[in-house]
Design a protein around this motif. Structure first.
Motif, PDB file in Angstrom:
ATOM      1  N   PRO A  10      -3.038  41.899 -13.941  1.00 31.71           N
ATOM      2  CA  PRO A  10      -3.733  40.777 -13.125  1.00 31.71           C
ATOM      3  C   PRO A  10      -3.126  39.737 -12.890  1.00 31.71           C
ATOM      4  O   PRO A  10      -2.235  39.098 -13.835  1.00 31.71           O
ATOM      5  N   HIS A  11      -3.116  38.957 -11.857  1.00 31.05           N
ATOM      6  CA  HIS A  11      -2.524  37.979 -11.413  1.00 31.05           C
ATOM      7  C   HIS A  11      -3.224  37.142 -10.322  1.00 31.05           C
ATOM      8  O   HIS A  11      -4.226  37.415  -9.652  1.00 31.05           O
ATOM      9  N   THR A  12      -2.767  35.814  -9.854  1.00 27.20           N
ATOM     10  CA  THR A  12      -3.161  35.148  -8.981  1.00 27.20           C
ATOM     11  C   THR A  12      -2.180  34.378  -8.122  1.00 27.20           C
ATOM     12  O   THR A  12      -0.836  34.502  -8.967  1.00 27.20           O
ATOM     13  N   HIS A  13      -2.327  34.050  -6.853  1.00 23.75           N
ATOM     14  CA  HIS A  13      -1.276  33.182  -6.433  1.00 23.75           C
ATOM     15  C   HIS A  13      -1.998  31.955  -6.028  1.00 23.75           C
ATOM     16  O   HIS A  13      -3.121  31.758  -5.214  1.00 23.75           O
ATOM     17  N   TRP A  14      -1.620  31.038  -6.904  1.00 18.17           N
ATOM     18  CA  TRP A  14      -2.178  29.722  -6.865  1.00 18.17           C
ATOM     19  C   TRP A  14      -1.378  28.432  -6.107  1.00 18.17           C
ATOM     20  O   TRP A  14      -0.540  27.847  -6.755  1.00 18.17           O
ATOM     21  N   ASP A  15      -1.921  28.336  -4.953  1.00 14.37           N
ATOM     22  CA  ASP A  15      -1.404  27.184  -4.104  1.00 14.37           C
ATOM     23  C   ASP A  15      -2.051  25.824  -4.699  1.00 14.37           C
ATOM     24  O   ASP A  15      -3.216  25.644  -4.580  1.00 14.37           O
ATOM     25  N   ARG A  16      -1.075  25.162  -4.982  1.00 12.25           N
ATOM     26  CA  ARG A  16      -1.735  23.725  -5.934  1.00 12.25           C
ATOM     27  C   ARG A  16      -2.469  23.081  -4.678  1.00 12.25           C
ATOM     28  O   ARG A  16      -3.295  22.327  -5.088  1.00 12.25           O
ATOM     29  N   VAL A 171      21.629  40.571  -9.498  1.00  9.15           N
ATOM     30  CA  VAL A 171      20.538  40.421 -10.188  1.00  9.15           C
ATOM     31  C   VAL A 171      19.533  41.798  -9.711  1.00  9.15           C
ATOM     32  O   VAL A 171      19.401  42.056  -8.388  1.00  9.15           O
ATOM     33  N   LEU A 172      18.986  42.490 -10.672  1.00  7.02           N
ATOM     34  CA  LEU A 172      17.904  43.559 -10.174  1.00  7.02           C
ATOM     35  C   LEU A 172      16.741  43.031  -9.579  1.00  7.02           C
ATOM     36  O   LEU A 172      16.112  42.240 -10.234  1.00  7.02           O
ATOM     37  N   THR A 173      16.520  43.447  -8.330  1.00 10.17           N
ATOM     38  CA  THR A 173      15.458  42.920  -7.702  1.00 10.17           C
ATOM     39  C   THR A 173      14.368  43.899  -7.113  1.00 10.17           C
ATOM     40  O   THR A 173      15.070  45.149  -6.963  1.00 10.17           O
ATOM     41  N   SER A 174      13.290  43.586  -6.821  1.00  8.95           N
ATOM     42  CA  SER A 174      12.074  44.325  -6.415  1.00  8.95           C
ATOM     43  C   SER A 174      11.471  43.542  -5.218  1.00  8.95           C
ATOM     44  O   SER A 174      11.094  42.328  -5.394  1.00  8.95           O
ATOM     45  N   ARG A 175      11.374  44.354  -4.248  1.00  7.90           N
ATOM     46  CA  ARG A 175      10.590  43.946  -3.055  1.00  7.90           C
ATOM     47  C   ARG A 175       9.097  44.333  -3.164  1.00  7.90           C
ATOM     48  O   ARG A 175       8.152  44.105  -2.217  1.00  7.90           O
ATOM     49  N   LEU A 176       8.785  44.840  -4.294  1.00  5.75           N
ATOM     50  CA  LEU A 176       7.513  45.512  -4.384  1.00  5.75           C
ATOM     51  C   LEU A 176       7.314  46.676  -2.885  1.00  5.75           C
ATOM     52  O   LEU A 176       8.069  47.246  -2.711  1.00  5.75           O
ATOM     53  N   GLY A 177       5.901  46.640  -3.001  1.00  5.42           N
ATOM     54  CA  GLY A 177       5.724  47.728  -1.757  1.00  5.42           C
ATOM     55  C   GLY A 177       4.823  47.021  -0.663  1.00  5.42           C
ATOM     56  O   GLY A 177       4.963  45.782  -0.329  1.00  5.42           O
ATOM     57  N   HIS A 178       4.186  47.738   0.015  1.00  5.59           N
ATOM     58  CA  HIS A 178       3.468  47.244   1.165  1.00  5.59           C
ATOM     59  C   HIS A 178       2.431  46.392   0.632  1.00  5.59           C
ATOM     60  O   HIS A 178       1.677  46.422  -0.501  1.00  5.59           O
ATOM     61  N   GLU A 179       2.211  45.242   1.548  1.00  5.55           N
ATOM     62  CA  GLU A 179       1.451  44.024   1.059  1.00  5.55           C
ATOM     63  C   GLU A 179       1.732  43.265  -0.052  1.00  5.55           C
ATOM     64  O   GLU A 179       1.058  42.496  -0.751  1.00  5.55           O
ATOM     65  N   GLY A 180       2.912  43.680  -0.630  1.00  7.21           N
ATOM     66  CA  GLY A 180       3.464  43.033  -1.992  1.00  7.21           C
ATOM     67  C   GLY A 180       2.695  42.718  -2.988  1.00  7.21           C
ATOM     68  O   GLY A 180       1.850  43.716  -3.481  1.00  7.21           O
ATOM     69  N   ARG A 181       2.489  41.569  -3.345  1.00  7.14           N
ATOM     70  CA  ARG A 181       1.692  41.134  -4.410  1.00  7.14           C
ATOM     71  C   ARG A 181       0.141  41.521  -4.366  1.00  7.14           C
ATOM     72  O   ARG A 181      -0.717  41.228  -5.353  1.00  7.14           O
ATOM     73  N   ALA A 182      -0.535  41.624  -2.987  1.00  4.52           N
ATOM     74  CA  ALA A 182      -1.780  41.538  -2.848  1.00  4.52           C
ATOM     75  C   ALA A 182      -2.476  42.993  -2.763  1.00  4.52           C
ATOM     76  O   ALA A 182      -3.564  43.100  -2.444  1.00  4.52           O
ATOM     77  N   CYS A 246      -2.523  52.938  -2.407  1.00  3.15           N
ATOM     78  CA  CYS A 246      -1.321  52.075  -3.055  1.00  3.15           C
ATOM     79  C   CYS A 246      -0.241  52.995  -3.571  1.00  3.15           C
ATOM     80  O   CYS A 246       0.797  52.502  -3.457  1.00  3.15           O
ATOM     81  N   LEU A 247      -0.441  54.159  -3.985  1.00  2.00           N
ATOM     82  CA  LEU A 247       0.552  54.925  -4.319  1.00  2.00           C
ATOM     83  C   LEU A 247       1.624  55.165  -3.161  1.00  2.00           C
ATOM     84  O   LEU A 247       2.548  55.072  -3.224  1.00  2.00           O
ATOM     85  N   ASP A 248       0.811  55.607  -1.784  1.00  3.51           N
ATOM     86  CA  ASP A 248       1.522  55.777  -0.934  1.00  3.51           C
ATOM     87  C   ASP A 248       2.312  54.566  -0.510  1.00  3.51           C
ATOM     88  O   ASP A 248       3.481  54.285  -0.175  1.00  3.51           O
ATOM     89  N   ALA A 263      -2.509  42.861  -9.741  1.00  5.07           N
ATOM     90  CA  ALA A 263      -3.934  43.047  -9.311  1.00  5.07           C
ATOM     91  C   ALA A 263      -4.169  41.384  -9.130  1.00  5.07           C
ATOM     92  O   ALA A 263      -4.836  40.845  -9.876  1.00  5.07           O
ATOM     93  N   GLY A 264      -4.040  40.975  -7.784  1.00  2.00           N
ATOM     94  CA  GLY A 264      -4.583  39.726  -7.352  1.00  2.00           C
ATOM     95  C   GLY A 264      -4.070  39.313  -6.064  1.00  2.00           C
ATOM     96  O   GLY A 264      -3.412  40.025  -5.477  1.00  2.00           O
ATOM     97  N   CYS A 265      -4.765  38.128  -5.671  1.00  2.00           N
ATOM     98  CA  CYS A 265      -4.004  37.713  -4.417  1.00  2.00           C
ATOM     99  C   CYS A 265      -4.302  36.130  -4.403  1.00  2.00           C
ATOM    100  O   CYS A 265      -4.387  35.278  -5.317  1.00  2.00           O
ATOM    101  N   ASP A 266      -4.357  35.427  -3.126  1.00  2.00           N
ATOM    102  CA  ASP A 266      -4.428  33.939  -3.131  1.00  2.00           C
ATOM    103  C   ASP A 266      -5.601  33.646  -3.727  1.00  2.00           C
ATOM    104  O   ASP A 266      -6.672  34.167  -3.280  1.00  2.00           O
TER     105      ASP A 266
END
Length: 584
Positions: A10-16, A171-182, A246-248, A263-266
């Motif tokens: 779980p996470h959040t994207h927190w714009d100040r 540096v080992l890097t990941s761009r995650l997947g479709h729709e990234g963090r959300a 999500c797996l796809d 697991a999170g978004c803005d």
């Protein structure tokens, strides 16, 4: 067949400050953090909450809830709340590169002060990533990067790759997947909680929306609805099909048996239904193990299983188009903010800090407290939405104010540093009547340029002219420059009689393009008019030109044919600054 492990974090994207100004956002942050602390206390199995890779949110929360500091420090030390490595989440392109390093440095220090820094380059924000980041991250001991925004499949076909900076650092890097963090939050959590799908028909059903609050005042009604009552609705029948999505969406990973579902978004908070979602997912998929994990556990398992030799190497910046999806929608917005920031950066980085460093090396005091405060204001202005002004007007004004504070404080630190530096200079060879002008170059290399300065002299001196002498006793005479220039064309200056002698008369037309300050000094020298008198009685336009005629061969007095004439602009219908058109 190897079982697939899905790490759900779980996470959040927190714009100040973005959708709302700073204090509305702060009130939402307080609600979110209060709830997070309550859940962490109530559920020891709630492994971790990823606090968006920044640490300023902890400072912001404790500014309103200072009594929560011990609790915050406990959970950060245990790794159940992760913060850092960033202080704020900056946009990378309007800023000086050094500011990015300072942001990471402060982020490290603040996170460490609260217990522990997350040494993972979590950069899922902004409009692209600069090419030097692998090199910068290596300097901070970071060996894994998540850059899940503005990197497309054409540039990086596999989700994971080795990112190489211009100096060769990787540096080992990941761009995650479709729709990234959300993706997991939008695709799985929202439907399971509200029974609405993440598609073009997405909406919240009014009768099932619970209790919401909304201003109805005329003129203030164009604001969001805020829900302040929760229900216990849960729709487990949505989970299997959406987890399959999500797996796809993460199928282009190089290690299919290890998946990362942030697991999170803005502005998302804790997902109280997360345990139920994970439990239901494990019932539905026999060959997959879903767990409430940590980002560190995901990276540990991934790095153990990945074949580094098969990873693609991607070089350069990661800022894939179209332009509207990168910086094209931000760099041109509210340019006055970026211009003010540039001034503050230059003053702080290239004047105030170097001067104070020189003072400290000479045994004096480094104005640390002033400079630290200037950096705090400046780094808080660098959050990606704030520096670009893609905000409400009130936020833009707030950010300009921060930059102005940083500018003023840096200027004060510079003045104090220069005073301390001058105080250590050996002035024994100068008399009490001398007026001293110090020229200080704070850059680590020599420069040659024209400086425009204002020099005060005592009233009782009644000085209309002066001579400048450098520290070696050499006269710094602009008159000599002007005389040498004209003498190269055959005209020798008799300064005692304020005339010229034509040694080799010429009918050449000479054009001289000069900076405003130098141009005035040059003309005053040629015309034998004292410089102070010239600058206080003659106004010159930046675009005007002056024509001076030398006629005859003996005792020539230069004749000004036109002074600061800008008729060439009038002719072309262009605007002028002074509207000068003087003829003599």
């Amino acid at each position: 067949m190897e079982k697939t492990n899905v790490h759900i974090v779980p996470h959040t994207h927190w714009d100040r400050e973005w959708r709302y100004p700073i204090w509305k956002n702060r009130s939402l942050l307080v609600d979110f953090m209060d709830n997070l602390l309550a859940i962490l206390k109530e559920k020891p199995t709630y492994s971790q909450f990823l606090l968006d890779g920044q640490s300023v949110v902890i400072e912001d929360y404790l500014e309103v809830r200072p009594e929560k500091r011990a609790e915050i420090e406990k959970y950060i030390s245990e790794g159940r709340i992760t913060c850092g490595p960033w202080y704020t989440l900056p946009d990378l392109y309007p800023l000086d590169g050094e500011c990015l390093v300072r942001n990471l440095l402060k982020g490290y220090r603040v996170a460490a002060e609260f217990g522990k820094v997350m040494k993972i380059a979590y950069t899922s924000f902004g409009w692209g990533q600069t090419a030097q980041f692998p090199q910068i991250y290596a300097g901070f001991g970071i060996d894994f990067c998540i850059t899940a925004k503005r990197v497309n499949e054409e540039h990086a076909p596999e989700a994971e790759f080795m990112w190489e900076s211009p100096d060769g650092t990787k540096v080992l890097t990941s761009r995650l997947g479709h729709e990234g963090r959300a993706q997991f939050f939008l695709t799985t959590v929202i439907p399971a909680k509200y029974n609405v799908e993440n598609d073009k028909n997405f909406h919240i059903d009014w009768k099932n929306s619970g209790m919401v609050y909304h201003k109805a005042n005329a003129g203030e009604d164009n604001v969001d609805y805020f829900r302040f009552s929760e229900d216990n609705d849960f729709y487990p029948e949505t989970i299997k099909k959406n987890i399959e999505k999500c797996l796809d969406g993460t199928s282009d990973t190089t290690v299919p048996s290890v998946r990362f579902f942030p697991a999170g978004c803005d502005f998302s908070g804790c997902i109280e239904e997360l345990d139920k979602i994970i439990e239901k997912a494990n019932e539905e998929f026999e060959d997959i193990e879903f767990s409430h994990s940590t980002i560190q556990d995901y990276i540990k398992e991934f790095t153990q299983k990945v074949d580094y030799d098969k990873l693609r190497t991607i070089k350069g910046e990661l800022r894939d188009g179209p332009s509207s999806a990168t910086s094209g929608n931000a760099l041109s917005t509210r340019l006055y903010i970026k211009q003010a920031n540039k001034k503050a950066q230059n003053l702080l980085l290239y004047k105030a800090e170097p001067v104070n460093s020189a003072v400290m090396m000479m045994g004096g005091e480094y104005e640390k407290n002033f400079l630290d405060k200037a950096w705090e204001y400046l780094l808080k202005s660098h959050a990606h939405d704030s520096i670009n002004g893609v905000t409400q007007d009130k936020t833009a004004r707030d950010n300009v104010n921060r930059i102005e504070q940083a500018t003023e404080i840096a200027d004060i630190a510079f003045d104090r540093g220069m005073s301390a530096l001058i105080a250590k200079a050996d002035l024994s060879k100068y008399s009490d009547n001398d007026v001293l002008l110090f020229a200080y170059n704070p850059l680590p290399f020599p420069v040659s340029q024209v400086l425009k300065v204002a020099v005060d002299v005592p009233t009782e001196e009644d000085a209309w002219d002066f001579t400048m002498v450098d520290e070696k006793g050499t006269t710094m005479d602009i008159n000599k420059k002007a005389d040498d220039f004209l003498e190269s064309f055959g005209y020798k200056h008799d300064r005692e009689n304020s005339v010229y002698q034509a040694e080799t008369p010429s009918d050449k037309r000479i054009a001289l393009f000069a900076h405003d300050g130098f141009g005035k000094a040059f003309l005053s020298s040629i015309l034998d008019i004292p410089y102070p008198l010239f600058t206080t009685h003659f106004y010159m336009g930046h675009t005007g030109f002056t024509v001076i005629e030398f006629s005859g061969t003996k005792d020539i007095v230069p004749r000004v044919v036109s002074f600061s004439n800008d008729s060439h602009l009038y002719k072309d219908g262009l605007p002028t600054m002074w509207n000068n058109n003087y003829y003599f």
